[in-house]
Design a protein around this motif. Structure first.
Motif, PDB file in Angstrom:
ATOM      1  N   PHE A  20       0.814  -1.207   0.000  1.00  0.00           N
ATOM      2  CA  PHE A  20       0.000   0.000   0.000  1.00  0.00           C
ATOM      3  C   PHE A  20       0.849   1.259   0.000  1.00  0.00           C
ATOM      4  CE2 PHE A  20       0.586   0.860   4.477  1.00  0.00           C
ATOM      5  CZ  PHE A  20       0.694  -0.382   5.062  1.00  0.00           C
ATOM      6  N   SER A  22       3.448   1.582  -1.956  1.00  0.00           N
ATOM      7  CA  SER A  22       3.637   1.794  -3.385  1.00  0.00           C
ATOM      8  C   SER A  22       2.426   2.494  -3.988  1.00  0.00           C
ATOM      9  CB  SER A  22       3.867   0.447  -4.089  1.00  0.00           C
ATOM     10  OG  SER A  22       5.032  -0.189  -3.605  1.00  0.00           O
ATOM     11  N   ARG A  23       1.231   2.085  -3.560  1.00  0.00           N
ATOM     12  CA  ARG A  23       0.012   2.717  -4.058  1.00  0.00           C
ATOM     13  C   ARG A  23      -0.058   4.183  -3.613  1.00  0.00           C
ATOM     14  NH1 ARG A  23      -5.025  -0.742  -4.680  1.00  0.00           N
ATOM     15  NH2 ARG A  23      -4.282  -2.741  -5.444  1.00  0.00           N
ATOM     16  N   ALA A  24       0.304   4.439  -2.348  1.00  0.00           N
ATOM     17  CA  ALA A  24       0.267   5.812  -1.845  1.00  0.00           C
ATOM     18  C   ALA A  24       1.262   6.696  -2.600  1.00  0.00           C
ATOM     19  CB  ALA A  24       0.567   5.831  -0.347  1.00  0.00           C
ATOM     20  N   LEU A 359      -6.491  -2.739   0.526  1.00  0.00           N
ATOM     21  CA  LEU A 359      -5.311  -2.005   0.092  1.00  0.00           C
ATOM     22  C   LEU A 359      -5.625  -0.531  -0.196  1.00  0.00           C
ATOM     23  CD1 LEU A 359      -3.671  -4.722  -2.165  1.00  0.00           C
ATOM     24  CD2 LEU A 359      -2.957  -4.017   0.111  1.00  0.00           C
ATOM     25  N   PRO A 360      -6.742  -0.207  -0.861  1.00  0.00           N
ATOM     26  CA  PRO A 360      -7.051   1.213  -1.063  1.00  0.00           C
ATOM     27  C   PRO A 360      -7.259   1.975   0.251  1.00  0.00           C
ATOM     28  CG  PRO A 360      -8.302  -0.131  -2.607  1.00  0.00           C
ATOM     29  CD  PRO A 360      -7.654  -1.077  -1.640  1.00  0.00           C
ATOM     30  N   THR A 363      -3.959   2.565   1.804  1.00  0.00           N
ATOM     31  CA  THR A 363      -3.277   3.570   0.987  1.00  0.00           C
ATOM     32  C   THR A 363      -3.720   4.971   1.376  1.00  0.00           C
ATOM     33  OG1 THR A 363      -3.017   2.069  -0.891  1.00  0.00           O
ATOM     34  CG2 THR A 363      -2.962   4.416  -1.361  1.00  0.00           C
ATOM     35  N   ASP A 364      -5.021   5.152   1.561  1.00  0.00           N
ATOM     36  CA  ASP A 364      -5.545   6.470   1.934  1.00  0.00           C
ATOM     37  C   ASP A 364      -4.957   6.947   3.254  1.00  0.00           C
ATOM     38  OD1 ASP A 364      -7.069   6.543  -0.334  1.00  0.00           O
ATOM     39  OD2 ASP A 364      -8.936   5.917   0.634  1.00  0.00           O
ATOM     40  N   LEU A 367      -1.461   8.032   2.611  1.00  0.00           N
ATOM     41  CA  LEU A 367      -1.489   9.249   1.811  1.00  0.00           C
ATOM     42  C   LEU A 367      -1.711  10.469   2.695  1.00  0.00           C
ATOM     43  CD1 LEU A 367      -1.406  10.348  -1.076  1.00  0.00           C
ATOM     44  CD2 LEU A 367      -3.873   9.945  -1.224  1.00  0.00           C
TER      45      LEU A 367
END
Length: 379
Positions: A20, A22-24, A359-360, A363-364, A367
């Motif tokens: 996560f 990496s996603r952020a 995961l989203p 990620t938030d 972020l």
């Protein structure tokens, strides 16, 4: 343009800590004028991330960690990054991801389960002294702004040993792909996998997944389940001393109902064949396998020194007992076995406990932390 550096000796975008993050990072690069670089020895290609290879010569684990820490710090100072997030214990980083927990605490737990020779070996091992020194220097360094912990257990350990205030922490559980790991795996794989491993269709099956058999408790799992002759145990994972556990299973008279599969690239079929997950670990900050198992609808049996225990309630979606509480482990497995009529409810509640850890969603959270730190730096 703001510049962020991520420090990790070996960076694998599929790893629990990195997925996560990496996603952020991708979201940040899309939403802000942010340049992200990766300082590492080895890595897998990550789109949009610049690589800074740092690979000093080393002999042994002490020199490996010290040499990388020295070279990585020198590199980020030369480059003048605005924020540095380290996954290694390196004094001077701005953000530390405490994915491995507190080494000092791990050593204390380890000593309790060793004889005098083992305790002496720990005491004389220079690597452990170096890690404790680096850990203390990092947590007490004035540049440290945020410690990202993967469980409240780890946060409490850091505060206990190093006295950091609450505002310096973020607790962010490892995310799980709830679309890939789901209770329907049982419908897909239960029959075929049990046939493949010669396990009766109606027999209760407990699953273990992981390497590091000694720390994560394969011997303890065998000893607990010896008392329940109807339960099969499937052990997925590799270990250089795996042969010892084959011998132990034989000595306990369990060879007929234990399956050692070795390391597997794909674990979802094994979650699908099982009725419950067992991880009697001596210490684990927040193992991905526990949240994967719960997402797949498996109740989890683990220890009070496992961060995933924070998601469990005894008799509802799993069982938690101290690592050496033999009676507690026996009672938990016995209760589960005697209440097979409630297994569907346990499955549902295990899934519900982790449905928010997507995961989203994780990620938030990351972020928001990055944006706050960047805003402070900008001001």
């Amino acid at each position: 343009m703001k510049r962020l550096a991520i420090v990790r000796q070996k960076y694998n975008p599929a790893g629990g800590a990195e997925r996560f993050i990496s996603r952020a990072l991708h979201a940040l690069t899309q939403q802000h004028a942010l340049s992200v670089s990766l300082i590492a020895r080895n890595w897998e290609k990550l789109e949009g991330i610049a690589e800074c290879r740092v690979n000093p010569f080393y002999l042994g684990n002490l020199w490996r960690d010290w040499g990388f820490a020295w070279s990585a710090r020198r590199r980020w100072q030369q480059e003048g990054f605005d924020l540095v997030q380290s996954h290694e214990r390196i004094p001077g980083c701005h953000i530390f991801r405490a994915g491995d927990g507190v080494h000092r605490h791990w050593l204390q737990l380890r000593r309790r389960h060793l004889g005098w020779f083992g305790r002496l070996s720990l005491l004389l091992n220079p690597y452990h002294h170096y890690v404790q020194y680096a850990e203390k220097a990092m947590f007490q360094h004035p540049d440290l702004r945020l410690v990202v912990c993967n469980s409240h257990m780890v946060k409490q350990e850091v505060q206990h040993y190093f006295g950091l205030p609450d505002q310096r922490f973020a607790v962010v559980y490892n995310g799980v792909d709830t679309a890939q790991f789901h209770p329907q795996l049982q419908q897909q794989y239960r029959a075929i996998m049990r046939a493949q491993y010669d396990i009766p269709a109606a027999s209760p099956v407990m699953l273990y997944v992981g390497s590091g058999f000694e720390r994560k408790g394969v011997a303890r799992a065998l000893q607990v389940l010896q008392q329940f002759p109807d339960i099969y145990l499937v052990v997925v994972g590799g270990d250089k001393h795996a042969a010892r556990y084959h011998v132990l299973a034989e000595r306990l008279g369990m060879q007929r109902r234990v399956r050692f599969t070795g390391a597997q690239r794909e674990v979802k079929p094994f979650y699908g064949m099982a009725d419950a997950f067992i991880l009697p670990t001596l210490y684990d900050p927040f193992p991905n396998v526990c949240v994967e198992a719960m997402a797949a609808g498996l109740p989890v049996f683990t220890t009070t020194t496992c961060g995933s225990a924070e998601l469990l309630t005894n008799g509802r979606n799993g069982w938690v007992a101290a690592v050496d509480d033999q009676q507690g482990w026996h009672d938990g497995v016995a209760y589960w076995l005697q209440h097979q009529q409630d297994w569907a409810s346990w499955c549902q509640q295990a899934r519900q406990a982790v449905e928010g850890l997507t995961l989203p969603a994780m990620t938030d959270v990351m972020l928001q932390k990055y944006e706050k730190l960047l805003a402070v730096h900008t001001s």
